[in-house]
Write a protein that holds these residues in place. Structure first.
Motif, PDB file in Angstrom:
ATOM      1  N   UNK A  39       0.921  -1.201  -0.052  1.00  0.00           N
ATOM      2  CA  UNK A  39       0.041  -0.237   0.024  1.00  0.00           C
ATOM      3  C   UNK A  39       0.914   1.133   0.047  1.00  0.00           C
ATOM      4  N   UNK A  87      14.568   0.536  -0.275  1.00  0.00           N
ATOM      5  CA  UNK A  87      13.590   1.144   0.644  1.00  0.00           C
ATOM      6  C   UNK A  87      12.546   0.172   0.836  1.00  0.00           C
ATOM      7  N   UNK A  90      11.611  -4.807   2.142  1.00  0.00           N
ATOM      8  CA  UNK A  90      10.775  -5.532   3.058  1.00  0.00           C
ATOM      9  C   UNK A  90       9.482  -5.205   3.329  1.00  0.00           C
ATOM     10  N   UNK A  94       4.968  -6.838   5.374  1.00  0.00           N
ATOM     11  CA  UNK A  94       4.481  -6.315   6.443  1.00  0.00           C
ATOM     12  C   UNK A  94       3.102  -6.395   6.485  1.00  0.00           C
ATOM     13  N   UNK A  98       1.645  -1.430   9.418  1.00  0.00           N
ATOM     14  CA  UNK A  98       2.700  -1.294   9.239  1.00  0.00           C
ATOM     15  C   UNK A  98       3.184  -0.558   8.119  1.00  0.00           C
ATOM     16  N   UNK A 102       4.634   2.928   7.364  1.00  0.00           N
ATOM     17  CA  UNK A 102       5.955   3.060   6.815  1.00  0.00           C
ATOM     18  C   UNK A 102       5.861   4.069   5.365  1.00  0.00           C
TER      19      UNK A 102
ATOM     20  N   UNK B 242       0.309   2.003  17.036  1.00  0.00           N
ATOM     21  CA  UNK B 242       1.347   0.846  16.576  1.00  0.00           C
ATOM     22  C   UNK B 242       2.685   1.115  17.164  1.00  0.00           C
ATOM     23  N   UNK B 296       8.813   1.308  12.276  1.00  0.00           N
ATOM     24  CA  UNK B 296       8.305   0.282  11.642  1.00  0.00           C
ATOM     25  C   UNK B 296       9.255  -0.684  11.313  1.00  0.00           C
TER      26      UNK B 296
END
Lengths: 291, 622, 428
Positions: A39, A87, A90, A94, A98, A102, B242, B296
């Motif tokens: 996303x 960037x 990873x 998630x 997250x 991010x 979070x 994160x």
């Protein structure tokens, strides 16, 4: 108010053209969600940076916006590839929350880096002043080109995804990551190609936006929300559906503007997306998942 | 641990209560804001417990604030009353929205999208409603409340919510929420009414956030569309929760406090260098964004969870080498998932179950009435058909299963075996025909209802609740028939004893081997007190010796009066275990009978089995 | 109106002599006062402005103006009545965020013990911050323009800036004047505004004023969302379909530019397009639109093109500001210079560092144009019963030759207004 044919025609053409531009902004967002399951709110940040890049090229007399765009698209393709290696490497593993945090963090970085370098001021490229007129409908040449480029890229992308081997591989990995891996497709590499393509789409969207609208750094945040709601409306991982959803929103906005006001039109757009999601929880154009 | 938490809450409350005596107005104002947002994040957390990510809690926040302000200004209504009416309205809105959303199966990012557009639609509604002052908002001009009152309110709400979260995490609802968050399908199959659980959590969350919205309106004496319905509020709650640790009691308020501190710190840093230059401001925001990305990557489970883990590791390292190992690992597990579970687990551990407990245990005892049911009418599958987009997955399938029987359901890949399981357990109900259990229709029931009627199932791909301990996994199943945690825990322990997982009860489920995971699936379904268990390829991926261990276990449990419907590819095991076998091919029954008959059936052999089966020794039938 | 202008004329005549004397006295005082006396005390004055966030431009301009005035006072020997005490500005950034505005205002009051507050240079934060000031009975002088701020009956809150009620009413009045003097035919009018607090407030005020006029037909009121406006032909198409003669418009720069461009594109010819401040005074508006911005009319309280017509002392202040910060004095800076002037004048009348005393002194402020070199907005500062600046008067400007030119009132006007605006086809 008189709804003369020219008024209605103006409304329809403006809506469709602006909608195509919205669709262009959303397509890259949709592509990267479909393939890499990311996303990516930062997508809008890339669009913003392309806008500034084109602006700088034009203001310094280096190139015409479209020429600058032609350079920006392959450049962004390469950058996108690199970004997916670094960037974003990873991110696809998630959880949703997250990812949202991010990529939203990345969007903040991109937006405010733009503000740091270019200041908070509003920018606008002087338009050519050329317009096409027919039956009382007046359309700015830049807007027509923007709409045509958006539509063209949507069709080209659609053809690429459904006709070429690479496109089919990308779609296969979007539909079923596990299955694609089993079939021997390199999902990681395909994700990189998808991110690169999505960056190239951002470059296209940025180039056509810069020719039709005013912009400033915080525009990035607004574009992120726009892309997100369009893609949710169309169905997250269907690229062409995102384009169609963009056109739909543009038309809806134009109609709402004519009948009520742009502000009420926005309320209606959100209410419509809300209703669509309740009735069709996988987006407007997506078939229900089957098992 | 429990007393430590309780003590820290008391200490916090006392410290907070002393602030009005020494703090300046600014201190009180800032703390009120932090506590209020801590409270809001805790309320957001209730929804996050289900694993749903809302980007639109501002909708409920705004409804609360606007309702209280409007009622106060228009009717002079008491603000407490206004807040409660606002909460009721928000809960009603949440009910209508989420009821529809959950009914239609909205999940994941679409759910986030729905919540976002809800808040935005309401924002634009406020912008375009003259009675709500449009963008000018509503101002509570004549309102004068002493600041310490608001401060006291925010502290009270925060403490109550944190304590409430602690309590909730140990309650049946809390365990069910965890299960839903980990795996909704598996939870549903274990008798969790996931729809109701999700609705309860979201309604509670919406109502509390609305109360927070009303308090915020009173604090600023002002409501306006952007600050009440805007995206930034929803994002801040997401970030704070979070950062602190989703699903923990202390995480959300701690995360919010850190977030406030971070912002303030970055702002002060900016002031050190050059006040007021917009370039510095931009860099502050860049830094903030980079921090979010870093958090994160570096702290994916949040500060509180991470801190606990460090603390436990430190304790383990400093303890005597002999007493380490198991227990510490167990604590890591329960801390990570359910911080409050530790005391309960410890208590249960001390009661060493005997063999007698195992055999007398509730898990081994079928539900009432089992014995008196006529043998012929146990599980009946009558003319069941199921199509997926024109493809017939099942057509006119009929068979029955007798009480105490182990029935094997076999067939090549794509024959419709799993679809049959889904039709029985209610995941994809039959479109034509019906399924009856003990004479009662199962068709049309939701999976959790099927489970509550005594039909449990396992999944082909094992789906343990990875964040929970082994015992907690079984507990979820047991909660389908026991309202009290203590009773449910007994039943869960008994089920673990039955599958020899008792010794590993406090390990995190994620740490189990494949065989143990399969056993855990088994134990979870046993804990629901089933009369019939549907086992979906429980042998797959196991070695021959592991397979035979499981087979022994199945026979052992069958002897306590539980029937089995078995889908299995491991032929040796099927032949050994099954009393009778039904063969499916292309969604149709092509044969049924004793294992020995099936093994010799030429049709079955040609379609599916090939030569190998003829060479397979059929020990049971022989 | 007539009477006011007359008295201003008198002020203008008297101005030169008085200021010269005053400045001479100040210089003399600074030269002869013993050093230690001037360092004796500091007067803590709070400044809460948005240095970051959406209203950061305004906050920056306001802070510059406050600092300029404070430095001037401090360099010329501080506040005499308080033994030459220096003004110490304690600056806080409200980040254009309501919650921060509330807590930062409270911080300055309770931690820094400020005597009074200059601020907030943004409507939302001013709403919230003024409530905090009210609670602690700390007087404040604000430079935001939202008319609602002073309609709440606050006792300690004053506003030096011209407000939107004044600018909107002046805009409507001006069109009426044009009907008489230029023979412009106005029948159908429309309101176009962005949908946040500024635009919505202006929309309401325009509507009231148009209804008071009575003979015009208000055919439409179009609210749009500035942040979401990508293109404006939809709005202009709608206006064109309704044959409007005059558009009363409240926009920010980014959207104002788009609407103006769409008006050109669709050839929407208007008798007048009137803004209450908003987009046109912003440098980016003309900077981006170039000659397409011409003939747009704006009512505002201050524009730097007025500088030529200011009294000499005020002109010197404007020049000093421009020299020090290398930018023109924009409207927010103009209001802020005047707000700071009012604060300094009030401080000069108190005997001790007491909030109540300062409050009473502020309440009695009556500064006329030319009387204090820091007052650069026409025509001075004096509070009405709502604590609005009764002496502030909106000037009407029109963009002519890509310059914001004052066209009314007569004694500040540089050129005559061009109404009706020439049709787009004739503009080349």
């Amino acid at each position: 108010m008189e709804f003369s044919p020219s008024v209605i025609g103006q409304m329809l053409f403006t809506g469709a053209l602006m909608g195509s531009i919205y669709g262009a902004v959303a397509m890259g967002f949709s592509l990267i969600f479909g393939v890499a399951k990311i996303i990516n709110f930062a997508h809008a940040g890339v669009v913003l940076w392309v806008m500034y890049g084109v602006l700088v090229a034009v203001r310094s007399g280096v190139a015409h916006p479209y020429v600058a765009g032609l350079v920006a698209i392959p450049l962004c393709y390469v950058i996108g590839h690199g970004v997916q290696r670094t960037l974003m490497a990873r991110v696809s593993a998630m959880s949703d929350d997250m990812q949202i945090i991010y990529t939203f963090g990345l969007l903040l970085v991109l937006t405010y880096m733009a503000q740091f370098f270019f200041g908070p001021d509003v920018h606008f490229l002087p338009s050519s002043g050329l317009a096409v007129e027919f039956g009382g409908v007046v359309l700015q040449v830049e807007t027509i080109i923007a709409g045509a480029l958006a539509l063209g890229s949507a069709l080209a992308l659609h053809a690429f995804l459904s006709r070429t081997w690479l496109g089919k591989a990308i779609r296969a990995s979007a539909d079923n990551r596990r299955g694609a891996t089993l079939m021997g497709l390199d999902v990681v590499r395909l994700s990189r190609v998808a991110m690169a393509l999505s960056f190239a789409l951002a470059a296209l969207a940025g180039t056509i936006l810069v020719t039709v609208t005013t912009f400033y750094p915080l525009r990035g945040l607004e574009l992120a929300v726009l892309a997100f709601v369009i893609v949710v409306l169309g169905g997250m991982d269907n690229v062409f559906a995102s384009f169609v959803a963009g056109v739909l929103i543009g038309m809806f906005e134009a109609l709402g503007t004519l009948l009520f006001s742009p502000s009420i039109a926005h309320m209606a757009i959100y209410a419509m997306i809300f209703a669509v999601l309740l009735v069709r929880p996988q987006g407007l154009f997506r078939r229900r998942a089957t098992k | 641990m429990k007393s430590a938490l309780g003590l820290s809450i008391v200490v916090f409350s006392l410290a907070a209560a002393s602030v009005p005596f020494w703090g300046s107005g600014y201190t009180i104002n800032l703390l009120t804001q932090i506590f209020l947002f801590g409270f809001l994040a805790s309320a957001w957390n209730f929804m996050a417990l289900t694993g749903l990510v809302s980007l639109g809690h501002a909708a409920f926040f705004g409804v609360g604030g606007y309702t209280a302000a409007w009622l106060y200004l228009t009717w002079g209504a008491n603000l407490v009353l206004g807040a409660l009416v606002g909460a009721a309205l928000a809960m009603f809105l949440a009910f209508v929205v989420y009821w529809t959303a959950f009914r239609s199966g909205l999940r994941g990012i679409y759910f986030s999208g729905l919540t976002l557009v809800l808040a935005e639609a309401l924002r634009f509604a406020a912008i375009n409603t003259p009675a709500l002052g449009r963008s000018q908002g509503l101002e509570l001009v004549s309102l004068h409340l002493p600041p310490f009152l608001l401060y006291g309110l925010s502290v009270t709400l925060l403490v109550l919510t944190v304590a409430g979260t602690l309590w909730l995490l140990r309650s049946p609802l809390g365990y069910r929420l965890q299960a839903v968050r980990e795996n909704e399908d598996a939870a549903e199959a274990l008798g969790v009414h996931t729809f109701r659980v999700k609705l309860a959590a979201t309604l509670l969350s919406a109502g509390l956030v609305a109360i927070g919205g009303a308090l915020h309106a009173v604090l600023l004496r002002f409501v306006e569309p952007e600050s009440d319905f805007g995206l930034s509020l929803s994002l801040n709650l997401l970030l704070g929760t979070f950062l602190g640790g989703t699903g923990t009691a202390l995480g959300p308020p701690i995360g919010i406090a850190v977030l406030f501190g971070l912002r303030e710190g970055i702002a002060r840093l900016g002031e050190l260098f050059a006040l007021g230059s917009s370039g510095i401001y931009a860099l502050q925001q860049v830094l903030y964004g980079a921090m979010l990305m870093l958090v994160v990557v570096a702290l994916p489970d949040g500060l509180v969870t991470r801190a606990r883990r460090w603390w436990i590791e430190w304790r383990r390292a400093s303890a005597r080498p002999g007493s380490a190992g198991f227990q510490a690992g167990a604590q890591v597990a329960s801390m990570a998932g359910l911080e409050a579970a530790a005391p309960g687990t410890a208590r249960a551990t001390s009661a060493v179950p005997s063999a007698q407990l195992a055999s007398d245990s509730p898990a081994a005892r079928p539900r009432a009435g089992g014995a008196s049911a006529p043998a012929s009418a146990y599980l009946e599958v009558i003319d069941v058909s199921r199509h997926f987009r024109g493809l017939a997955a099942l057509s006119n399938v009929s068979f029955d299963l007798r009480r105490g029987e182990i029935l094997g359901l076999i067939g090549p890949n794509g024959a419709g075996k799993t679809t049959m399981f889904n039709a029985i357990s209610g995941i994809f109900p039959a479109q034509i025909g019906e399924v009856r259990f003990k004479g009662e229709r199962l068709s049309g029931l939701a999976p959790h209802q099927v489970c509550q009627r005594g039909v449990a199932r396992t999944f082909q791909i094992v789906q343990p609740f990875a964040g929970l301990t082994v015992l907690e996994n079984a507990l979820i199943g047991a909660l389908s028939r026991y309202a009290r945690i203590a009773e449910a825990r007994e039943a869960a322990l008994a089920a673990l004893v039955q599958v020899d997982l008792h010794a590993k009860r406090d390990l995190p489920a994620a740490s189990l081997t494949l065989q143990d995971r399969k056993m855990l699936e088994f134990a979870r379904s046993l804990a629901t007190g089933p009369e019939l268990i549907l086992l979906d390829e429980v042998m797959a991926g196991l070695t021959a010796s592991e397979q035979s261990q499981i087979a022994d276990k199945i026979l052992e449990i069958r002897d306590t009066g539980v029937s089995f419907l078995l889908v299995e590819h491991a032929m040796r095991a099927v032949m050994r275990l099954s009393d009778r076998i039904v063969v499916l091919d292309h969604g149709q029954v092509i044969a049924s009978g004793l294992p020995s008959e099936i093994a010799r059936d030429p049709g079955v052999i040609s379609v599916y089995l090939g030569r190998s089966l003829a060479q397979t020794p059929v020990d049971r039938a022989a | 109106m007539e009477k006011d202008q007359h008295s201003i004329g008198q002020d203008n005549r008297r101005w030169t002599r008085r200021t010269v004397l005053k400045q001479a006295a100040a210089v003399a005082g600074a030269a002869f006062l013993p050093r230690f006396a001037s360092a004796a005390t500091e007067i803590p004055i709070g400044v809460v402005v948005g240095l970051t966030g959406a209203a950061a431009d305004y906050g920056r301009d306001a802070l510059r103006a406050f600092e300029l005035v404070a430095d001037r006072v401090n360099l010329s020997g501080g506040i005499k009545s308080l033994g030459g005490a220096k003004i110490k500005l304690l600056v806080a950034d409200h980040q254009t965020d309501l919650r921060v505005a509330s807590s930062e205002t409270e911080r300055l009051i309770t931690r820094e013990n400020v005597l009074g507050i200059l601020g907030w240079a943004a409507s939302g934060p001013a709403r919230v911050g003024s409530e905090v000031g009210e609670r602690y009975q700390v007087p404040s002088i604000d430079t935001s323009v939202d008319y609602k701020l002073t309609e709440r009956g606050l006792k300690y809150f004053y506003r030096a800036a011209i407000n939107t009620r004044q600018t909107c009413n002046r805009g409507v009045e001006f069109v009426q004047e044009m009907e008489k003097t230029q023979g412009a035919a106005v029948k159908r009018v429309a309101i176009v505004h962005e949908d946040l607090a500024y635009g919505t407030g202006a929309g309401d005020l325009f509507k009231e004023a148009i209804e008071r006029v009575g003979r015009w037909q208000l055919v439409d009121r179009v609210a749009y969302t500035a942040a979401k406006l990508t293109e404006a032909t939809g709005i202009v198409n709608k206006l064109k379909a309704q044959n409007v003669d005059v558009v009363f418009q409240a926009s920010y720069p980014a959207d104002g530019i788009l609407i103006q461009r769409a008006m050109k594109q669709l050839r929407l010819d208007l008798v007048a397009n009137v803004h209450p401040a908003g987009a046109p005074p912003n440098l980016q508006y003309v900077g981006n639109l170039k000659s397409d911005a011409n003939y747009v009319i704006t009512t505002l309280g201050w524009t730097s093109s007025m500088a030529e017509r200011l009294p000499a002392g005020a002109k010197a202040t404007v020049d000093e500001y421009t020299k020090r910060y290398k930018v023109a004095v924009q409207d927010q800076a103009g209001y802020s210079l005047s707000a700071a002037a009012a604060m300094v004048a009030a401080l000069s009348r108190i005997k001790s560092l007491d909030r109540a005393e300062l409050w009473q002194a502020i309440d009695k402020i009556d500064l006329s144009f030319g009387q204090d070199p820091n007052v650069i907005i026409p025509f001075g500062i004096k509070w009405d019963e709502k604590h609005d600046n009764a002496k502030a008067q909106a000037v009407v400007t029109q963009i002519l030759g890509q310059q914001l030119v004052v066209v009314s009132p007569k004694d500040l006007a540089l050129q005559a207004p061009v109404v009706p605006a020439p049709s787009w086809n004739k503009r080349g």
